[in-house]
Design an enzyme around this catalytic site. Sequence first.
Site, PDB file in Angstrom:
ATOM      1  N   HIS A  23     -18.605  -5.376 -45.567  1.00  9.98           N
ATOM      2  CA  HIS A  23     -19.995  -5.816 -45.720  1.00  9.98           C
ATOM      3  C   HIS A  23     -20.215  -5.996 -47.223  1.00  9.98           C
ATOM      4  O   HIS A  23     -19.653  -5.237 -48.023  1.00  9.98           O
ATOM      5  CB  HIS A  23     -21.002  -4.756 -45.270  1.00  9.98           C
ATOM      6  CG  HIS A  23     -20.923  -4.345 -43.838  1.00  9.98           C
ATOM      7  ND1 HIS A  23     -20.084  -3.358 -43.399  1.00  9.98           N
ATOM      8  CD2 HIS A  23     -21.627  -4.756 -42.755  1.00  9.98           C
ATOM      9  CE1 HIS A  23     -20.267  -3.187 -42.098  1.00  9.98           C
ATOM     10  NE2 HIS A  23     -21.185  -4.022 -41.674  1.00  9.98           N
ATOM     11  N   ASP A  42     -20.911  -2.740 -48.916  1.00  9.19           N
ATOM     12  CA  ASP A  42     -19.853  -1.719 -48.993  1.00  9.19           C
ATOM     13  C   ASP A  42     -19.139  -1.822 -50.322  1.00  9.19           C
ATOM     14  O   ASP A  42     -18.727  -0.819 -50.892  1.00  9.19           O
ATOM     15  CB  ASP A  42     -18.729  -1.931 -47.957  1.00  9.19           C
ATOM     16  CG  ASP A  42     -19.212  -2.055 -46.539  1.00  9.19           C
ATOM     17  OD1 ASP A  42     -20.255  -1.462 -46.233  1.00  9.19           O
ATOM     18  OD2 ASP A  42     -18.530  -2.743 -45.752  1.00  9.19           O
TER      19      ASP A  42
HETATM   20  C1  XUL Z   1     -21.613  -1.234 -36.006  1.00  4.39           C
HETATM   21  C2  XUL Z   1     -20.444  -2.098 -36.231  1.00  4.39           C
HETATM   22  C3  XUL Z   1     -20.430  -2.813 -37.526  1.00  4.39           C
HETATM   23  C4  XUL Z   1     -19.906  -4.197 -37.469  1.00  4.39           C
HETATM   24  C5  XUL Z   1     -20.026  -4.941 -38.768  1.00  4.39           C
HETATM   25  O1  XUL Z   1     -21.602  -0.545 -34.826  1.00  4.39           O
HETATM   26  O2  XUL Z   1     -19.550  -2.169 -35.425  1.00  4.39           O
HETATM   27  O3  XUL Z   1     -19.731  -2.040 -38.441  1.00  4.39           O
HETATM   28  O4  XUL Z   1     -18.574  -4.219 -37.075  1.00  4.39           O
HETATM   29  O5  XUL Z   1     -21.330  -5.020 -39.201  1.00  4.39           O
END
Ligand code: XUL
Length: 436
Positions: A100, A103
């Site tokens: 993300h 992150d």
């Molecule tokens: C949340 C989840 C996230 C997504 C990316 O449950 O799985 O980490 O994979 O936003």
Amino acid sequence: MPAFPEIDKITYEGPNSKNPLAYRWYNEDEVIEGKSMKDHLRFSVVYWHTFRGNGSDPFGMGTMIRPWEDGTDSVENAQNRARVAFEFMEKLGAPYYAFHDRDVAPEGNSLSETNANFDAVVKVLKEEQERSGIKLLWGTANMFSNPRFMHGASTSCNADAFAFAAAQVKKCLEVTKELGGQNYVFWGGREGYQCLFNTDMQRELDHMGRFMNLAVDYANEIGFDGTFLIEPKPKEPTKHQYDSDAAACINFLRAYGLTERFKLNIETNHATLAGHTMMHELDYTGHQGLLGSIDANTGDLMLGWDTDQFPTNFYLTTEIMLMLLKYGGVAPGGVNFDAKVRRESFEPMDLFHAHVGGMDAFARGLRIAASMRADGELENFVKQRYASWDTGIGAEIESGTADFKALETYMLDKGEIEANQSGRQEMLEHLVNRYL
Ligand code: XUL
Ligand code: CO
């Protein structure tokens, strides 16, 4: 100074090895069904759990020991962490990673400061990608942690939240393109509702459809040609998320004209929260031609939330690999470990144990699934079970030549149906165990 001085590159030692930090089944160059294991599995490490997870839970603070962290939220610390992440992935032998935006780099006091922080860390990520050959499987924007997104991002009642989210995704698409990302993921963090009395569902869904179309337009404008992926999840953090399961996501994509550019990213623990198995979600998505990637993890049968544990169960990985092989593989997606070590597994070394175990479980699942397919016993059983559709009245129904009147005439003439045959579930479950 290496962050993991005591760890050498993890290698394949074969099924008899007792070394916990060796692969018993994952032999990356070994060819199965015409493709290397590395290309079948396309393993990916997630930045958020592995490098940002601190082990905190609603009842207690973080527990993780991460000697490379300096305890600040500075860009320098984030850049150093990026180098550590690549040391980890290289030693593991994972060819991909996913992140993300938030992150990898800290938020600043304004959107422009945040973007500058992001750029400063992306510079290091790019250098490290070039140095190591590790690639970006997908990027995504975190539009659920900051309080501005308390009512959602594209589905917020506050139009400014939509605008902020758009600016964030625009930037993250640019970065994902810059880093050669092969996909871009939307997990609808808070795109759902807690209470229908305060929610205009139709308006929210229309806004989400508009948002995704704007993302496609911008990707086309900048020449980002990676696959867009929606990741189904039924609840948590909201009580109902609009992307509740594969079927709901596919309906959304069709309703808003998005199936050209979008596929799905299916996650095991999300499937089980939705009351489905992972195999169900993969089969449903696969036959619709929309299987894009998977988030590999597992839940705990005793707990009703998203525990994101590392998958170690061969039965599960075999079912998953059967589906991936059936639908022609997962590329340009991958097997992305959206999983975190337990709070009690607080040492850096546990990150290796977790990933080695997960990768090896998938490698074993691939081998088992391939030998089941080579023998063809299951496939033949299913084919035989549907044989009444291959000729006669079944073939006429499938080809569209038999209408209700013709079917009535056929049945009046015949009087009763052909005798049914056993589904042999128990025999087949026993058969599957032969391979495990
Ligand atoms: C949340 C989840 C996230 C997504 C990316 O449950 O799985 O980490 O994979 O936003
Ligand atoms: Co996920």
